[in-house]
Design an enzyme around this catalytic site. Structure first.
Site, mmCIF file in Angstrom:
data_model
loop_
_atom_site.group_PDB
_atom_site.id
_atom_site.type_symbol
_atom_site.label_atom_id
_atom_site.label_comp_id
_atom_site.label_asym_id
_atom_site.label_seq_id
_atom_site.Cartn_x
_atom_site.Cartn_y
_atom_site.Cartn_z
ATOM 1 N N HIS A 174 0.847 -1.192 0.000
ATOM 2 C CA HIS A 174 0.000 0.000 0.000
ATOM 3 C C HIS A 174 0.884 1.243 0.000
ATOM 4 O O HIS A 174 2.037 1.202 0.453
ATOM 5 C CB HIS A 174 -0.905 0.014 1.235
ATOM 6 C CG HIS A 174 -2.008 -1.001 1.170
ATOM 7 N ND1 HIS A 174 -3.033 -1.070 2.090
ATOM 8 C CD2 HIS A 174 -2.240 -1.998 0.270
ATOM 9 C CE1 HIS A 174 -3.854 -2.051 1.767
ATOM 10 N NE2 HIS A 174 -3.396 -2.639 0.674
ATOM 11 N N GLU A 205 1.026 3.848 1.812
ATOM 12 C CA GLU A 205 1.572 4.247 3.114
ATOM 13 C C GLU A 205 2.768 3.389 3.506
ATOM 14 O O GLU A 205 3.783 3.887 3.987
ATOM 15 C CB GLU A 205 0.506 4.111 4.220
ATOM 16 C CG GLU A 205 -0.741 4.941 4.017
ATOM 17 C CD GLU A 205 -1.850 4.149 3.351
ATOM 18 O OE1 GLU A 205 -1.589 3.472 2.330
ATOM 19 O OE2 GLU A 205 -2.993 4.199 3.838
ATOM 20 N N CYS A 231 -5.903 1.878 5.863
ATOM 21 C CA CYS A 231 -6.573 0.635 6.236
ATOM 22 C C CYS A 231 -6.021 0.173 7.595
ATOM 23 O O CYS A 231 -5.103 0.777 8.138
ATOM 24 C CB CYS A 231 -6.350 -0.435 5.158
ATOM 25 S SG CYS A 231 -4.680 -1.104 5.143
ATOM 26 N N CYS A 272 -2.235 -0.553 7.477
ATOM 27 C CA CYS A 272 -1.399 0.655 7.415
ATOM 28 C C CYS A 272 -1.483 1.441 8.723
ATOM 29 O O CYS A 272 -0.490 2.010 9.175
ATOM 30 C CB CYS A 272 -1.809 1.521 6.235
ATOM 31 S SG CYS A 272 -1.383 0.770 4.652
HETATM 32 ZN ZN LIG Z 1 -3.318 0.156 3.697
#
Ligand SMILES: [Zn+2]
Length: 162
Positions: free
Chosen positions: A63, A65, A93, A96
């Protein structure tokens, strides 16, 4: 302290860095990845920018991040990113958000909420959980419409392809 720290960051700066994160999200879209982008800033200096890449990297953890956190940690030679602010177009999410807690970030700014998977209050409150975050400032809703529309447009286009 947290509230005064928050106020010392001008809105214009948050919008500026969110625009850079949006640019990253657009890159993800061009690569047919879910359009989420992130940048990390420390003391007014841009340290990393990244976008979602799980499909291309064959990595469910890739992801925006996480990629940005890894880049900055490597750059600083430190797994703790105490003075850093992460800007991300969509609410982090749960994975993260967990990584953000481990990285000890100072601040997180996100654009649009993620009602289906957000870890900053939408589904779970990993960010802002009293026993996990000691001094993390969270701000939401910066360029919210642009961030949300980019994501919604991506899924609309996907659906119309099928
Ligand atoms: Zn994430």
């Amino acid at each position: 302290m947290p509230s005064s720290t928050q106020r010392s960051v001008p809105d214009a700066d948050d919008a500026h860095y969110m625009r850079l994160a949006l640019r990253e999200a657009q890159r993800a879209r061009r690569e047919n990845e879910v359009p989420v982008g992130a940048v990390i800033v420390r003391n007014g200096r841009l340290l990393a920018r990244a976008h979602n890449r799980p499909i291309h990297l064959h990595d469910p953890t890739a992801h925006a991040e996480i990629l940005a956190l890894r880049r900055v940690a490597r750059k600083l030679g430190n797994y703790r990113l105490n003075e850093c602010t992460l800007y991300v177009t969509i609410e982090p999410c749960v994975m993260c958000a967990g990584a953000i807690v481990h990285a000890r970030l100072k601040r997180v700014v996100f654009g649009a909420a993620d009602r289906k998977g957000g870890g900053a209050g939408s589904v779970l409150s990993v960010l802002g959980h009293p026993s996990l975050n000691r001094r993390l400032d969270v701000r939401s809703g910066v360029l919210e419409k642009d961030c949300a529309e980019l994501l919604a447009g991506f899924f609309r286009a996907k659906r119309s392809q099928h």
